[in-house]
Design a protein around this motif. Structure first.
Motif, PDB file in Angstrom:
ATOM      1  N   ALA A  64       0.838  -1.199   0.000  1.00 51.48           N
ATOM      2  CA  ALA A  64       0.000   0.000   0.000  1.00 51.48           C
ATOM      3  C   ALA A  64       0.877   1.254   0.000  1.00 51.48           C
ATOM      4  O   ALA A  64       0.600   2.221  -0.722  1.00 51.48           O
ATOM      5  N   ALA A  65       1.931   1.243   0.807  1.00 47.90           N
ATOM      6  CA  ALA A  65       2.853   2.382   0.856  1.00 47.90           C
ATOM      7  C   ALA A  65       3.531   2.586  -0.497  1.00 47.90           C
ATOM      8  O   ALA A  65       3.732   3.727  -0.946  1.00 47.90           O
ATOM      9  N   THR A 100       4.473   5.808  -5.113  1.00 48.64           N
ATOM     10  CA  THR A 100       4.644   5.831  -6.565  1.00 48.64           C
ATOM     11  C   THR A 100       3.673   6.793  -7.227  1.00 48.64           C
ATOM     12  O   THR A 100       4.046   7.596  -8.087  1.00 48.64           O
ATOM     13  N   THR A 101       2.408   6.727  -6.812  1.00 46.50           N
ATOM     14  CA  THR A 101       1.390   7.587  -7.422  1.00 46.50           C
ATOM     15  C   THR A 101       1.648   9.056  -7.119  1.00 46.50           C
ATOM     16  O   THR A 101       1.537   9.914  -8.008  1.00 46.50           O
ATOM     17  N   LEU A 102       1.998   9.371  -5.881  1.00 49.56           N
ATOM     18  CA  LEU A 102       2.249  10.771  -5.521  1.00 49.56           C
ATOM     19  C   LEU A 102       3.470  11.331  -6.243  1.00 49.56           C
ATOM     20  O   LEU A 102       3.463  12.481  -6.706  1.00 49.56           O
ATOM     21  N   ILE A 103       4.513  10.534  -6.369  1.00 46.55           N
ATOM     22  CA  ILE A 103       5.707  10.981  -7.094  1.00 46.55           C
ATOM     23  C   ILE A 103       5.363  11.264  -8.557  1.00 46.55           C
ATOM     24  O   ILE A 103       5.733  12.298  -9.123  1.00 46.55           O
ATOM     25  N   LEU A 104       4.621  10.339  -9.176  1.00 48.94           N
ATOM     26  CA  LEU A 104       4.228  10.542 -10.573  1.00 48.94           C
ATOM     27  C   LEU A 104       3.336  11.771 -10.730  1.00 48.94           C
ATOM     28  O   LEU A 104       3.447  12.509 -11.719  1.00 48.94           O
ATOM     29  N   VAL A 162      -6.249  10.715  -7.851  1.00 44.49           N
ATOM     30  CA  VAL A 162      -5.090  10.043  -7.257  1.00 44.49           C
ATOM     31  C   VAL A 162      -5.537   8.832  -6.442  1.00 44.49           C
ATOM     32  O   VAL A 162      -4.887   7.779  -6.457  1.00 44.49           O
ATOM     33  N   ALA A 163      -6.670   8.952  -5.741  1.00 44.56           N
ATOM     34  CA  ALA A 163      -7.169   7.831  -4.935  1.00 44.56           C
ATOM     35  C   ALA A 163      -7.515   6.632  -5.810  1.00 44.56           C
ATOM     36  O   ALA A 163      -7.226   5.482  -5.448  1.00 44.56           O
ATOM     37  N   TRP A 164      -8.137   6.869  -6.961  1.00 37.79           N
ATOM     38  CA  TRP A 164      -8.447   5.765  -7.876  1.00 37.79           C
ATOM     39  C   TRP A 164      -7.176   5.014  -8.267  1.00 37.79           C
ATOM     40  O   TRP A 164      -7.148   3.778  -8.273  1.00 37.79           O
ATOM     41  N   VAL A 165      -6.131   5.767  -8.599  1.00 43.70           N
ATOM     42  CA  VAL A 165      -4.880   5.131  -9.037  1.00 43.70           C
ATOM     43  C   VAL A 165      -4.232   4.381  -7.883  1.00 43.70           C
ATOM     44  O   VAL A 165      -3.788   3.226  -8.043  1.00 43.70           O
ATOM     45  N   ILE A 166      -4.171   5.002  -6.714  1.00 45.89           N
ATOM     46  CA  ILE A 166      -3.532   4.356  -5.558  1.00 45.89           C
ATOM     47  C   ILE A 166      -4.250   3.053  -5.203  1.00 45.89           C
ATOM     48  O   ILE A 166      -3.621   2.000  -5.037  1.00 45.89           O
ATOM     49  N   VAL A 167      -5.563   3.118  -5.062  1.00 47.91           N
ATOM     50  CA  VAL A 167      -6.329   1.930  -4.683  1.00 47.91           C
ATOM     51  C   VAL A 167      -6.233   0.861  -5.766  1.00 47.91           C
ATOM     52  O   VAL A 167      -6.081  -0.331  -5.467  1.00 47.91           O
ATOM     53  N   GLY A 168      -6.314   1.277  -7.022  1.00 48.99           N
ATOM     54  CA  GLY A 168      -6.215   0.312  -8.111  1.00 48.99           C
ATOM     55  C   GLY A 168      -4.880  -0.411  -8.133  1.00 48.99           C
ATOM     56  O   GLY A 168      -4.823  -1.643  -8.274  1.00 48.99           O
ATOM     57  N   LEU A 169      -3.790   0.343  -7.991  1.00 52.82           N
ATOM     58  CA  LEU A 169      -2.467  -0.285  -7.973  1.00 52.82           C
ATOM     59  C   LEU A 169      -2.320  -1.217  -6.777  1.00 52.82           C
ATOM     60  O   LEU A 169      -1.791  -2.331  -6.897  1.00 52.82           O
TER      61      LEU A 169
END
Length: 220
Positions: free
Chosen positions: A18-19, A24-28, A50-57
């Motif tokens: 999760a981290a 990764t998402t925040l850096i991108l 950003v939440a969609w990408v984080i949760v999806g990854l």
């Protein structure tokens, strides 16, 4: 073992994954804002994307598919691909051509998560490939694949098992319905204000219910 009605405690490995997804998402997202003409816009929309990408990854990295024969996995994959295609159409990733619209390929610099969106206009169809939707729908399709594999050893009985479980079937229908009523129209200037809020809520609830599947007989 955690009961089917309660969410289990995440393991250390799960928290690390999760981290990784968050970092990764925040850096991108920061790199994207720094080197493109994109802007945050309304803060909550950027947070949603950003939440969609984080949760999806996180879902795709952290979900372990149950062992099953190759034939079962092929049938489950067919169900998941069909599910992704349904969401892609209902959610606005694939649309019919717009009369007078711009043809060809371009990049839309939308707020982080929603952009950079790859947009294609053609005579037969249009594509609006927003990272949040692509990653989010791929994660939901992967969870459906995992659910069907667990449900049974054949595609037909797997689908029956999936849709006979209320907690598994309603979020699928809800996610499609929400997309139809505006969940996939981020590129349009006329998008309704609450469509982002509602579609993000349904996405997160869908992930929770398909990930832990309360009432399905197993939790992770």
């Amino acid at each position: 073992m955690a009961t089917a009605s309660a969410l289990p405690r995440p393991s250390r490995a799960s928290l690390l994954r999760a981290a990784f997804a968050v970092n990764t998402t925040l850096i991108l997202a920061f790199v994207y804002l720094l080197f493109t003409e994109a802007s945050v816009g309304a803060p909550r929309y950027a947070v949603y994307g950003v939440a969609w990408v984080i949760v999806g990854l996180w879902v795709m990295f952290d979900t372990d598919v149950a062992p099953a024969p190759a034939a079962t996995k092929r049938k489950a994959a067919a169900v998941a691909v069909g599910y992704f295609a349904l969401l892609a159409v209902a959610g606005g990733l694939v649309t019919s051509p717009v009369p007078g619209g711009t043809n060809g390929l371009r990049v839309a610099f939308l707020p982080p998560g929603w952009g950079p969106a790859l947009v294609y206009g053609g005579d037969l169809f249009n594509l609006v490939l927003m990272p949040a939707r692509v990653v989010g729908y791929a994660a939901l399709a992967f969870l459906v694949y995992d659910t069907v594999v667990e449900a049974a050893g054949a595609a037909v009985s797997g689908v029956v098992g999936l849709f006979s479980c209320v907690s598994c079937s309603w979020p699928i229908l809800a996610s499609v319905a929400t997309s139809v009523f505006g969940g996939g129209t981020a590129i349009a200037a006329t998008v309704t204000t609450l469509s982002y809020d509602l579609s993000t809520l349904v996405f997160l609830v869908t992930v929770v219910l398909l990930r832990w599947r309360p009432g399905f007989g197993k939790s992770k």
